[in-house]
Every structure is written in C-alpha cells, then in structure tokens.
Enzyme design. Structure first.
Site, mmCIF file in Angstrom:
data_model
loop_
_atom_site.group_PDB
_atom_site.id
_atom_site.type_symbol
_atom_site.label_atom_id
_atom_site.label_comp_id
_atom_site.label_asym_id
_atom_site.label_seq_id
_atom_site.Cartn_x
_atom_site.Cartn_y
_atom_site.Cartn_z
ATOM 1 C CG HIS A 19 25.791 8.506 69.565
ATOM 2 N ND1 HIS A 19 26.221 8.466 68.258
ATOM 3 C CD2 HIS A 19 24.491 8.862 69.521
ATOM 4 C CE1 HIS A 19 25.220 8.792 67.458
ATOM 5 N NE2 HIS A 19 24.159 9.040 68.205
ATOM 6 C CE LYS A 43 17.542 8.703 62.129
ATOM 7 N NZ LYS A 43 18.662 8.805 63.069
ATOM 8 N NE ARG A 93 21.381 16.047 68.076
ATOM 9 C CZ ARG A 93 21.238 15.470 66.912
ATOM 10 N NH1 ARG A 93 22.283 15.160 66.208
ATOM 11 N NH2 ARG A 93 20.054 15.202 66.420
ATOM 12 C CB SER A 131 25.156 9.746 62.865
ATOM 13 O OG SER A 131 25.350 9.178 64.134
#
Length: 164
Positions: A19, A43, A93, A131
């Site tokens: 990040h 989430k 990514r 994360s």
C-alpha cells in the site's frame, strides 16, 4: 497545470508496504493524495477499528507532505465528488485483481463521470503481499518486518500475536 486530487481507497487492515508503495508513487504523480479507509460490507469488521487504521496510515505516511488520510462510509463515487477528486488510484497485484477492480472502475465512472480510475501495478517485491497475509503471519508469531511500515510494526504484532 491542473491541481489534481487523487483518492486511494481501501480497507487497509492493516496498511502494508505494498500500500505504501502505491501511496508514494501516487504522491509523485498528483498534487494531493487522499488515502481513505472505506467501510467494506463484504469484509469482516476487521482486526483494527477504522480509527486505528487511520492512525496507522497517518504514522506510515507522515513523511509524505502531499498525503492526507480520511475515512468514509458510503459510495466511493460520492466521496470523490465531495472532495473534488479527479482520480481514483487502485493498486493491482495480479491479473486476479483486475476483473473486480475494472468492474468497480466502470461503476464509479457511471456514478461520477468526473472521476477517472487509474491502475498502478505493484512492484515485484510486493506482488504476493496482502493485509490478510500479514495478519496470518503475525497471528502465528511470524516476522512481518519486511511487510509493514516500521512505524506501525509493533502495533500490529501486539494486536495479533497469539498467546498474549
């Protein structure tokens, strides 16, 4: 030159070096980057509260002058309009990230035609980093030094290390 405001949204639970890489690169490209912690209904509530995430990000970006940190619970397109933002920055990514992010970019463009989405590919050393991976490693007592900003390393370890 136009005074360009970019928004870098995410859940940042917690912020990683991946990040931070995107934030740093965005800060070189735009006059102002607003890192905004968004509530994500898809989430879990997360390991860290929204306020804790905001504080961790502030600690991590304190050396970058044109970055501010905020939080928002609502539509990103509305937040962008409220902040007069020109650009939404998203990090990719892998190819697997692209389909979802592309769908979100098209939706945001429909909701707010004044904002563009740009994609920055992650640097090679952060391609695998997430994360979720950081949380898993830390919760099992693994070393996350190479994955998170130094300024918040101990905060994350303290929260997630088992047996404490």
């Amino acid at each position: 030159m136009k005074n360009t405001v970019a928004i870098y949204p995410g859940s940042f639970d917690p912020i990683t070096l991946g990040h931070l890489d995107i934030i740093s690169r965005g800060a070189k490209m735009f006059n102002k980057v607003i890192v905004v912690v968004m509530s994500n209904v898809h989430k879990n509530s997360g390991c860290f509260t929204i306020d804790e995430r905001v504080e961790m990000i502030k600690k991590s970006v304190s050396h970058i002058e044109n970055v501010e940190v905020d939080h928002f619970d609502g539509l990103l397109a509305n937040y962008a309009a409220n902040k007069n933002a020109d650009v939404i920055v998203k990090g990719l990514r892998a190819v697997t990230d692209f389909e979802y992010e592309f769908q979100m970019a098209l939706t945001n463009k429909k909701l707010n035609p004044d904002v563009e989405t740009i994609f920055l590919t992650t640097s090679a050393e952060n391609m695998y980093l997430s994360s979720s991976m950081v949380k898993q490693i830390a919760s099992m007592g693994g070393d996350i030094t190479d994955f998170v900003p130094h300024a918040i390393h101990n905060d994350i370890v303290k929260r997630l290390k088992k047996g404490d």
